[in-house]
Design a protein around this motif. Structure first.
Motif, PDB file in Angstrom:
ATOM      1  N   GLU A 159       0.859  -1.177   0.000  1.00 14.54           N
ATOM      2  CA  GLU A 159       0.000   0.000   0.000  1.00 14.54           C
ATOM      3  C   GLU A 159       0.896   1.228   0.000  1.00 14.54           C
ATOM      4  OE1 GLU A 159      -2.608  -0.271   3.339  1.00 14.54           O
ATOM      5  OE2 GLU A 159      -3.937  -1.717   2.353  1.00 14.54           O
ATOM      6  N   ARG A 166       1.524   5.662  -0.354  1.00 19.78           N
ATOM      7  CA  ARG A 166       1.101   7.058  -0.243  1.00 19.78           C
ATOM      8  C   ARG A 166       2.133   7.869  -1.008  1.00 19.78           C
ATOM      9  NH1 ARG A 166      -1.949  10.650   2.790  1.00 19.78           N
ATOM     10  NH2 ARG A 166      -1.018  12.698   3.134  1.00 19.78           N
ATOM     11  N   TRP A 204       5.752   3.343   1.322  1.00 18.27           N
ATOM     12  CA  TRP A 204       5.259   2.038   0.894  1.00 18.27           C
ATOM     13  C   TRP A 204       5.186   1.116   2.108  1.00 18.27           C
ATOM     14  CZ3 TRP A 204       9.205   1.009  -3.663  1.00 18.27           C
ATOM     15  CH2 TRP A 204       9.015   1.988  -4.653  1.00 18.27           C
ATOM     16  N   ARG A 205       4.062   0.413   2.270  1.00 22.18           N
ATOM     17  CA  ARG A 205       3.909  -0.578   3.337  1.00 22.18           C
ATOM     18  C   ARG A 205       3.643  -1.930   2.684  1.00 22.18           C
ATOM     19  NH1 ARG A 205       2.750  -0.183   8.703  1.00 22.18           N
ATOM     20  NH2 ARG A 205       2.197   2.011   8.489  1.00 22.18           N
ATOM     21  N   ASP A 231       3.245  -6.214   2.348  1.00 24.63           N
ATOM     22  CA  ASP A 231       2.449  -7.253   2.996  1.00 24.63           C
ATOM     23  C   ASP A 231       3.312  -8.065   3.961  1.00 24.63           C
ATOM     24  OD1 ASP A 231       3.124 -10.123   1.618  1.00 24.63           O
ATOM     25  OD2 ASP A 231       3.379  -8.488   0.183  1.00 24.63           O
ATOM     26  N   ASP A 244      -0.676  -0.348  -4.457  1.00 22.16           N
ATOM     27  CA  ASP A 244      -2.033   0.184  -4.461  1.00 22.16           C
ATOM     28  C   ASP A 244      -2.138   1.393  -3.548  1.00 22.16           C
ATOM     29  OD1 ASP A 244      -4.843   0.209  -5.018  1.00 22.16           O
ATOM     30  OD2 ASP A 244      -5.184  -0.676  -3.048  1.00 22.16           O
ATOM     31  N   PHE A 245      -2.951   2.353  -3.966  1.00 24.74           N
ATOM     32  CA  PHE A 245      -3.300   3.497  -3.121  1.00 24.74           C
ATOM     33  C   PHE A 245      -4.673   3.205  -2.517  1.00 24.74           C
ATOM     34  CE2 PHE A 245      -0.413   5.152  -6.343  1.00 24.74           C
ATOM     35  CZ  PHE A 245       0.492   5.858  -5.567  1.00 24.74           C
ATOM     36  N   PRO A 246      -4.737   2.918  -1.212  1.00 22.78           N
ATOM     37  CA  PRO A 246      -6.015   2.515  -0.607  1.00 22.78           C
ATOM     38  C   PRO A 246      -7.146   3.510  -0.826  1.00 22.78           C
ATOM     39  CG  PRO A 246      -4.207   2.064   0.894  1.00 22.78           C
ATOM     40  CD  PRO A 246      -3.635   2.857  -0.243  1.00 22.78           C
ATOM     41  N   THR A 247      -6.848   4.810  -0.745  1.00 30.70           N
ATOM     42  CA  THR A 247      -7.861   5.842  -0.963  1.00 30.70           C
ATOM     43  C   THR A 247      -7.292   6.927  -1.864  1.00 30.70           C
ATOM     44  OG1 THR A 247      -7.226   7.266   0.907  1.00 30.70           O
ATOM     45  CG2 THR A 247      -8.721   5.420   1.384  1.00 30.70           C
ATOM     46  N   ASP A 300      -4.580   9.266  -0.623  1.00 32.44           N
ATOM     47  CA  ASP A 300      -3.192   8.840  -0.519  1.00 32.44           C
ATOM     48  C   ASP A 300      -2.347   9.363  -1.673  1.00 32.44           C
ATOM     49  OD1 ASP A 300      -3.119   7.206   1.912  1.00 32.44           O
ATOM     50  OD2 ASP A 300      -4.548   5.936   0.838  1.00 32.44           O
TER      51      ASP A 300
END
Length: 214
Positions: free
Chosen positions: A29, A31, A49-50, A52, A152-155, A158
């Motif tokens: 994920e 931002r 970046w975070r 998994d 991926d950008f969760p929202t 971000d």
């Protein structure tokens, strides 16, 4: 045999094979903060970046040289430097375009890495190699051209614009529909692309991006 791009970048010594069929094996994920300078140019792009937990555990196993089941400061620094060197060939998964033209970026001074809640957290900033003025149409995004890593950008929040110079610009987050992309680009999205996506730059058509018009 071709190896996973992000695995090489982040782990260095690990060699997980990349199958012929292109689909993500590593998930992160993100931002992205796009910072404008007072001179009306893009100053830098700040990345978070975070990753998994599965991938993060693999990183821990590979870089935990003293086997104390954690990453000490020196081990985190080694991991960050491995990523800084390895991702250079892939422009740090970062894309900037100005009126359709790709804008190259400089290597970051440092990549900061930490391990929190069993997830690898990566922070770094990149700057354009030459001035990128806030004029015309710009796009910003993060994607892995090999499709090995899903970023991926969760929202939509971000993807962030920072700086007074953006006040006269309009912006929107674009999340492409894969079916529409394939339908609109059927003549160029060939079997060769799906079997070897690193041979093309078409993967950016599927990537979430921030479009800015000034």
């Amino acid at each position: 045999m071709r190896y996973g791009l992000a695995t090489i970048a982040a782990l260095g010594a690990l060699t997980l094979p990349l199958p012929a069929l292109a689909h993500p094996h590593i998930f992160a994920e993100a931002r992205l903060e796009i910072v404008a300078g007072d001179d009306g140019n893009i100053a830098e792009l700040q990345n978070v970046w975070r990753f998994d937990e599965v991938f993060s555990s693999s990183v821990l196993l590979d870089f935990d040289k003293n086997t104390n089941l954690k990453l000490d400061p020196s081990e985190l620094a080694a991991l960050g430097e491995t990523m800084r060197k390895s991702l250079a060939d892939f422009h740090y998964f970062t894309t900037i375009t100005l009126n359709g033209a790709n804008m190259p970026i400089n290597k970051p001074d440092v990549i900061h890495v930490s391990l929190k809640d069993n997830q690898l957290l990566v922070l770094f900033s990149v700057k354009p190699q030459k001035p990128v003025p806030l004029k015309g149409r710009l796009t910003f995004g993060i994607y892995d051209p090999s499709l090995y890593t899903s970023i991926d950008f969760p929202t939509d929040s971000d993807l962030v614009l920072k700086g007074a110079s953006f006040s006269k610009c309009q912006h929107k987050v674009v999340r492409p529909d894969p079916d529409e992309v394939i339908s609109q680009n059927s003549s160029t999205l060939t079997d060769a692309f799906f079997n070897d996506p690193t041979g093309t730059d078409m993967t950016k058509l599927f990537a979430t991006r921030l479009e800015v018009t000034c």
